[in-house]
Scaffold this motif. Structure first.
Motif, PDB file in Angstrom:
ATOM      1  N   ALA A  56     -31.140 -37.434  23.868  1.00 51.22           N
ATOM      2  CA  ALA A  56     -30.006 -37.581  23.085  1.00 51.22           C
ATOM      3  C   ALA A  56     -28.899 -36.631  24.576  1.00 51.22           C
ATOM      4  CB  ALA A  56     -30.183 -36.921  22.393  1.00 51.22           C
ATOM      5  N   GLY A  57     -29.484 -36.276  25.400  1.00 54.66           N
ATOM      6  CA  GLY A  57     -28.571 -35.419  25.959  1.00 54.66           C
ATOM      7  C   GLY A  57     -28.520 -35.724  27.396  1.00 54.66           C
ATOM      8  N   ALA A  58     -29.696 -35.931  27.693  1.00 60.32           N
ATOM      9  CA  ALA A  58     -29.770 -36.256  29.539  1.00 60.32           C
ATOM     10  C   ALA A  58     -29.592 -37.573  29.897  1.00 60.32           C
ATOM     11  CB  ALA A  58     -31.283 -35.647  29.983  1.00 60.32           C
ATOM     12  N   SER A  59     -29.183 -37.881  30.775  1.00 59.62           N
ATOM     13  CA  SER A  59     -28.526 -39.297  31.017  1.00 59.62           C
ATOM     14  C   SER A  59     -29.581 -40.238  31.013  1.00 59.62           C
ATOM     15  CB  SER A  59     -27.830 -39.654  32.001  1.00 59.62           C
ATOM     16  OG  SER A  59     -27.976 -38.672  33.695  1.00 59.62           O
ATOM     17  N   ASP A  60     -30.922 -40.051  31.430  1.00 61.37           N
ATOM     18  CA  ASP A  60     -32.133 -40.654  32.107  1.00 61.37           C
ATOM     19  C   ASP A  60     -33.006 -40.269  31.512  1.00 61.37           C
ATOM     20  OD1 ASP A  60     -30.769 -41.985  33.950  1.00 61.37           O
ATOM     21  OD2 ASP A  60     -31.143 -40.440  35.751  1.00 61.37           O
ATOM     22  N   GLY A  61     -33.366 -39.246  29.392  1.00 62.91           N
ATOM     23  CA  GLY A  61     -33.795 -38.961  29.510  1.00 62.91           C
ATOM     24  C   GLY A  61     -35.279 -38.268  29.204  1.00 62.91           C
ATOM     25  N   SER A  66     -34.727 -28.397  28.600  1.00 59.21           N
ATOM     26  CA  SER A  66     -33.479 -28.478  27.979  1.00 59.21           C
ATOM     27  C   SER A  66     -33.523 -27.099  27.476  1.00 59.21           C
ATOM     28  CB  SER A  66     -33.552 -28.945  25.784  1.00 59.21           C
ATOM     29  OG  SER A  66     -34.771 -28.748  24.909  1.00 59.21           O
ATOM     30  N   VAL A  67     -32.729 -25.600  26.218  1.00 62.46           N
ATOM     31  CA  VAL A  67     -32.302 -24.517  26.311  1.00 62.46           C
ATOM     32  C   VAL A  67     -31.762 -24.628  25.673  1.00 62.46           C
ATOM     33  CG1 VAL A  67     -31.540 -22.718  27.561  1.00 62.46           C
ATOM     34  CG2 VAL A  67     -32.238 -24.158  29.024  1.00 62.46           C
ATOM     35  N   VAL A  68     -32.460 -23.641  24.337  1.00 63.09           N
ATOM     36  CA  VAL A  68     -31.553 -23.977  23.090  1.00 63.09           C
ATOM     37  C   VAL A  68     -31.030 -22.205  23.102  1.00 63.09           C
ATOM     38  CG1 VAL A  68     -31.778 -23.735  19.922  1.00 63.09           C
ATOM     39  CG2 VAL A  68     -33.081 -25.829  22.009  1.00 63.09           C
ATOM     40  N   SER A  69     -29.807 -22.172  22.575  1.00 63.13           N
ATOM     41  CA  SER A  69     -29.193 -20.529  21.842  1.00 63.13           C
ATOM     42  C   SER A  69     -28.364 -20.781  21.073  1.00 63.13           C
ATOM     43  CB  SER A  69     -28.670 -20.069  23.568  1.00 63.13           C
ATOM     44  OG  SER A  69     -28.197 -18.692  23.246  1.00 63.13           O
ATOM     45  N   GLU A 105     -31.003 -32.886  34.819  1.00 61.24           N
ATOM     46  CA  GLU A 105     -30.065 -32.277  33.660  1.00 61.24           C
ATOM     47  C   GLU A 105     -30.803 -30.862  32.657  1.00 61.24           C
ATOM     48  OE1 GLU A 105     -27.049 -36.049  32.882  1.00 61.24           O
ATOM     49  OE2 GLU A 105     -28.819 -36.533  32.388  1.00 61.24           O
ATOM     50  N   VAL A 106     -30.273 -30.184  33.366  1.00 56.75           N
ATOM     51  CA  VAL A 106     -30.245 -29.717  31.666  1.00 56.75           C
ATOM     52  C   VAL A 106     -29.567 -29.318  30.775  1.00 56.75           C
ATOM     53  CG1 VAL A 106     -30.754 -26.584  30.898  1.00 56.75           C
ATOM     54  CG2 VAL A 106     -31.349 -28.018  33.887  1.00 56.75           C
ATOM     55  N   VAL A 107     -29.999 -29.512  29.678  1.00 58.57           N
ATOM     56  CA  VAL A 107     -29.473 -30.173  27.959  1.00 58.57           C
ATOM     57  C   VAL A 107     -29.330 -28.582  27.309  1.00 58.57           C
ATOM     58  CG1 VAL A 107     -29.493 -31.302  26.567  1.00 58.57           C
ATOM     59  CG2 VAL A 107     -30.551 -32.394  28.020  1.00 58.57           C
ATOM     60  N   LEU A 108     -27.864 -28.075  27.372  1.00 58.82           N
ATOM     61  CA  LEU A 108     -27.374 -27.285  26.919  1.00 58.82           C
ATOM     62  C   LEU A 108     -27.470 -27.219  25.325  1.00 58.82           C
ATOM     63  CD1 LEU A 108     -25.046 -25.272  29.401  1.00 58.82           C
ATOM     64  CD2 LEU A 108     -27.748 -25.032  29.083  1.00 58.82           C
ATOM     65  N   ARG A 162     -32.098 -25.954  42.949  1.00 59.92           N
ATOM     66  CA  ARG A 162     -30.595 -26.137  43.232  1.00 59.92           C
ATOM     67  C   ARG A 162     -29.772 -27.427  43.542  1.00 59.92           C
ATOM     68  NH1 ARG A 162     -29.544 -29.125  47.959  1.00 59.92           N
ATOM     69  NH2 ARG A 162     -31.639 -29.673  49.421  1.00 59.92           N
ATOM     70  N   ARG A 163     -30.299 -28.153  42.565  1.00 54.42           N
ATOM     71  CA  ARG A 163     -30.384 -29.782  41.880  1.00 54.42           C
ATOM     72  C   ARG A 163     -29.596 -30.161  40.318  1.00 54.42           C
ATOM     73  NH1 ARG A 163     -33.441 -34.681  45.442  1.00 54.42           N
ATOM     74  NH2 ARG A 163     -31.467 -35.320  45.003  1.00 54.42           N
ATOM     75  N   ALA A 164     -30.290 -28.524  39.481  1.00 54.91           N
ATOM     76  CA  ALA A 164     -30.004 -28.939  38.455  1.00 54.91           C
ATOM     77  C   ALA A 164     -28.949 -29.018  37.980  1.00 54.91           C
ATOM     78  CB  ALA A 164     -30.860 -27.700  37.812  1.00 54.91           C
ATOM     79  N   GLN A 165     -28.032 -30.550  37.292  1.00 55.15           N
ATOM     80  CA  GLN A 165     -27.238 -29.945  36.523  1.00 55.15           C
ATOM     81  C   GLN A 165     -27.045 -29.703  35.282  1.00 55.15           C
ATOM     82  OE1 GLN A 165     -24.373 -31.174  38.929  1.00 55.15           O
ATOM     83  NE2 GLN A 165     -26.159 -31.478  40.249  1.00 55.15           N
ATOM     84  N   PHE A 166     -25.804 -29.271  34.628  1.00 57.71           N
ATOM     85  CA  PHE A 166     -25.787 -28.662  33.577  1.00 57.71           C
ATOM     86  C   PHE A 166     -25.063 -29.789  32.702  1.00 57.71           C
ATOM     87  CE2 PHE A 166     -27.113 -25.711  36.509  1.00 57.71           C
ATOM     88  CZ  PHE A 166     -28.360 -24.874  35.419  1.00 57.71           C
ATOM     89  N   VAL A 167     -25.338 -30.103  31.058  1.00 55.81           N
ATOM     90  CA  VAL A 167     -24.484 -30.781  30.181  1.00 55.81           C
ATOM     91  C   VAL A 167     -24.926 -30.333  28.792  1.00 55.81           C
ATOM     92  CG1 VAL A 167     -25.457 -33.029  31.880  1.00 55.81           C
ATOM     93  CG2 VAL A 167     -26.784 -32.361  30.080  1.00 55.81           C
ATOM     94  N   ARG A 168     -23.971 -29.859  28.271  1.00 53.77           N
ATOM     95  CA  ARG A 168     -23.991 -29.942  26.893  1.00 53.77           C
ATOM     96  C   ARG A 168     -24.986 -31.010  25.815  1.00 53.77           C
ATOM     97  NH1 ARG A 168     -20.793 -25.589  24.966  1.00 53.77           N
ATOM     98  NH2 ARG A 168     -21.684 -26.515  23.147  1.00 53.77           N
ATOM     99  N   LEU A 169     -25.228 -31.031  24.648  1.00 55.21           N
ATOM    100  CA  LEU A 169     -25.185 -32.172  24.146  1.00 55.21           C
ATOM    101  C   LEU A 169     -24.088 -32.167  22.869  1.00 55.21           C
ATOM    102  CD1 LEU A 169     -27.733 -33.487  22.901  1.00 55.21           C
ATOM    103  CD2 LEU A 169     -28.748 -32.125  21.502  1.00 55.21           C
ATOM    104  N   THR A 170     -23.752 -33.281  23.366  1.00 55.66           N
ATOM    105  CA  THR A 170     -22.395 -32.994  22.241  1.00 55.66           C
ATOM    106  C   THR A 170     -22.636 -34.949  21.169  1.00 55.66           C
ATOM    107  OG1 THR A 170     -21.746 -34.903  23.920  1.00 55.66           O
ATOM    108  CG2 THR A 170     -20.763 -32.499  23.833  1.00 55.66           C
TER     109      THR A 170
END
Length: 331
Positions: free
Chosen positions: A110-115, A119-122, A255-258, A282-290
């Motif tokens: 759902a959250g990563a643009s390329d599927g 994911s990191v859940v908190s 992408e790391v989906v938060l 180092r190339r990881a990108q971070f996105v919030r699941l919205t």
């Protein structure tokens, strides 16, 4: 026209979504908890039959016309549980290809643009999952192990870590902290002696909602609360790093989906998480699941049917947000 079903099964709420092959959301329903650890497999079956049936009625199609289904299920943690979950799904009456994953994996879709990605859940608890670009390999944390597995930091863990700072003040092992007043107010203890004794003897219990007070103490500049934030960020980052190493994607851009309510509550936590991950990737990108995670279920269902969903993903998200608001607006 082909139709696809996604289901997001959680410990407090279950969502079902039906969409067509153009990405138009057609039916949506909300039900109660479905995690088998809380309601049993019979309870999982009941909630699935309920929400899938009502989503089908809203979409005005029988479930027999579903071409592919994807389910993200809280509590589906180990391969040995797969058949029991499939057995629980069978009474829904689906006659299509389907796949089941842990609900934290659904958040990647759902959250990563390329599927794919991590994911990191908190939230109340914590978890981490990963999926390779070809969807053939998965990475994971134990999920829910906390102290015995060395995996942190959900709300319970952060509150416990904050209490350690309070106890250190009582023992004169550490400095005074504003967290002490937070716990005194929460428990109604008259002083620090009564607080520590009451916690030890089980008279005082901590609500995970107390974590918001810990965040506030950090925002107000308390150094011990800020140290808790840095610790939490590092621990969540370590969960992601473990998954990244399992997938061997350290050099890739992904992408790391938060996922979860605690992400975004503290810039100190967020920065510590990012720094920890980027030491390894180092190339990881971070996105919030919205978006509602159930979107990932529909995308997973499309994948099972062999449909390339990349071109309709944005429309699916947009139309799902509309139908979600229409159905959940008053809740």
């Amino acid at each position: 026209m082909k139709f696809f079903l996604g289901v997001d099964v959680g410990g407090t709420k279950t969502h079902a979504l039906i969409a067509d092959e153009t990405g138009q959301a057609r039916g949506f329903a909300t039900g109660g908890p479905g995690n088998w650890e809380g309601v049993g497999y019979d309870g999982l079956t009941r909630v699935l039959v309920d929400v899938c049936g009502r989503a089908g009625k809203q979409a005005r199609i029988p479930l027999s016309q579903i071409a592919g289904a994807g389910l993200g299920i809280g509590g589906f943690d180990w391969p040995s549980e797969r058949q029991d979950h499939l057995n629980a799904i069978q009474p829904v009456g689906l006659a299509c290809p389907l796949e089941i994953v842990n609900d934290a994996t659904l958040g990647i879709l759902a959250g990563a643009s390329d599927g794919w990605g991590v994911s990191v859940v908190s939230g109340t608890g914590c978890n981490a999952r990963g999926w390779s670009k070809d969807h053939k390999r998965q990475g994971r944390a134990v999920g829910g192990g906390s102290s015995w597995s060395g995996e942190y930091a959900g709300g319970y863990d952060i509150v416990a870590k904050a209490m350690q700072a309070v106890t250190s003040e009582w023992l004169k092992r550490g400095p005074a902290t504003a967290l002490t007043q937070v716990f005194l107010e929460h428990t109604g203890a008259a002083n620090l002696d009564e607080l520590v004794e009451g916690v030890y003897l089980g008279r005082f219990q901590f609500n995970p909602a107390l974590v918001l007070k810990v965040f506030e103490a950090a925002r107000q500049g308390d150094q011990q609360a800020q140290a808790v934030m840095r610790w939490a960020g590092r621990e969540l980052g370590k969960l992601a790093v473990g998954v990244i190493n399992q997938l061997e994607i350290q050099a890739d851009q992904f992408e790391v989906v938060l996922i979860g309510s605690l992400h975004g509550c503290s810039p100190i936590l967020d920065q510590a998480l990012r720094r920890t991950v980027r030491k390894t990737a180092r190339r990881a990108q971070f996105v919030r699941l919205t978006v509602p995670p159930v979107v990932g279920g529909v995308l997973l269902g499309m994948e099972q049917a062999g449909l390339d969903s990349h071109t309709i993903r944005e429309k699916l998200i947009t139309t799902t947000e509309i139908i979600y608001r229409e159905n959940e607006g008053g809740r």
